[in-house]
Enzyme design. Structure first.
Site, short mmCIF file in Angstrom:
data_model
loop_
_atom_site.label_atom_id
_atom_site.label_comp_id
_atom_site.label_asym_id
_atom_site.label_seq_id
_atom_site.Cartn_x
_atom_site.Cartn_y
_atom_site.Cartn_z
N ASP A 273 -16.54 -75.56 -15.53
CA ASP A 273 -17.06 -76.87 -15.96
C ASP A 273 -15.87 -77.85 -15.97
O ASP A 273 -15.01 -77.75 -16.84
CB ASP A 273 -17.66 -76.78 -17.36
CG ASP A 273 -18.94 -75.97 -17.42
OD1 ASP A 273 -19.23 -75.25 -16.45
OD2 ASP A 273 -19.64 -76.04 -18.45
N LYS B 83 -23.47 -82.04 -15.78
CA LYS B 83 -23.48 -81.71 -17.20
C LYS B 83 -23.21 -82.97 -18.01
O LYS B 83 -22.41 -83.82 -17.62
CB LYS B 83 -22.39 -80.65 -17.47
CG LYS B 83 -22.17 -80.28 -18.94
CD LYS B 83 -21.08 -79.23 -19.05
CE LYS B 83 -20.66 -78.99 -20.50
NZ LYS B 83 -19.59 -77.97 -20.61
N LYS C 255 -27.13 -79.43 -16.90
CA LYS C 255 -26.71 -78.78 -18.14
C LYS C 255 -26.65 -79.79 -19.27
O LYS C 255 -25.92 -80.78 -19.19
CB LYS C 255 -25.36 -78.09 -17.98
CG LYS C 255 -24.85 -77.40 -19.26
CD LYS C 255 -23.57 -76.64 -19.00
CE LYS C 255 -22.96 -76.08 -20.30
NZ LYS C 255 -21.74 -75.29 -20.05
#
EC number: 4.1.2.4
Length: 219
Positions: free
Chosen positions: A91, A157, A186
């Site tokens: 990430d 995300k 996400k």
């Protein structure tokens, strides 16, 4: 809504005062509850890999965290190091300053370098870009999601959890509407209970980043 929330949760512990003992507990919980992954700081990747080697739980780590202001070269090195240590998912944080400067050429180049890194890896990697939506307007979110879709990133995300705000329904709906069905969304930041998690899933999220995974699934 009939969903297996546990299988969508990245069981997360990114606090600066995290210890080896905390990571051992996190990994044990992830195996017991069947979470998708544990999300840990890079220094804890080797321990997490060892603890989860006989399970289906993935090891996720964060890159350029939490500000996203490292150079792309540093982020890529950090990512390569994490991969060498056994990380399955990365990430990474976008450079929000570049977004505000309209330097989307630099943002896209960084996306492309992460996609290249994934394509040259000997293992199946998942790359998620953290947008830090609390700082962005709708136009900026749309532009980043379009670029993530076009370059082939796996997920967009919402948040690091260290910004001024976390995930919200409107941003999740917007992100899903732009990336379509082939890119994951996400939701991360401030998700503490079952109701909020289900709301995020209904809005289009297919992964939840949270430190409250057990509270969420034990309803």
């Amino acid at each position: 809504m009939n969903v297996n929330l546990a299988s969508m949760i990245d069981h997360t512990l990114l606090k600066p005062n995290t210890t080896f003992e905390h990571i051992e507990k996190l990994c044990k919980e992830a195996k017991v509850y069947g979470f998708a992954s544990v999300c840990v700081n890079p220094c804890y990747v080797p321990l997490s890999v060892e603890l989860l080697k006989d399970s289906n739980v993935k090891v996720c780590t964060v890159i350029g965290f939490p500000l996203g202001a490292n150079t792309t070269a540093v982020k890529i090195y950090e990512a390569q190091n994490a991969i060498q240590m056994g990380a399955d998912e990365l990430d990474y944080v976008v450079n929000v300053g570049y977004v505000f400067d309209n330097r989307f050429d630099l943002v896209k180049k960084e996306m492309e370098e992460f996609v290249t890194l994934r394509s040259t890896s000997s293992k199946k990697l998942v790359i998620k870009i953290i947008l830090e939506t609390c700082y962005l307007n709708e136009e900026q979110i749309i532009r980043l999601c379009e670029m993530a879709r076009e370059t082939g990133l796996d997920f967009v995300k919402t948040s690091t959890g260290f910004g001024t705000g976390g995930a919200n329904i409107e941003h999740i709906k917007l992100m899903r509407s732009i990336v379509g069905t082939h890119v994951g969304v996400k939701a991360s930041g401030g998700i503490k209970n079952y109701q909020d998690s289900i709301a995020m899933v209904e809005a289009g999220a297919n992964r939840i980043g949270t430190s409250s995974g057990i509270t969420i699934v034990e309803i």
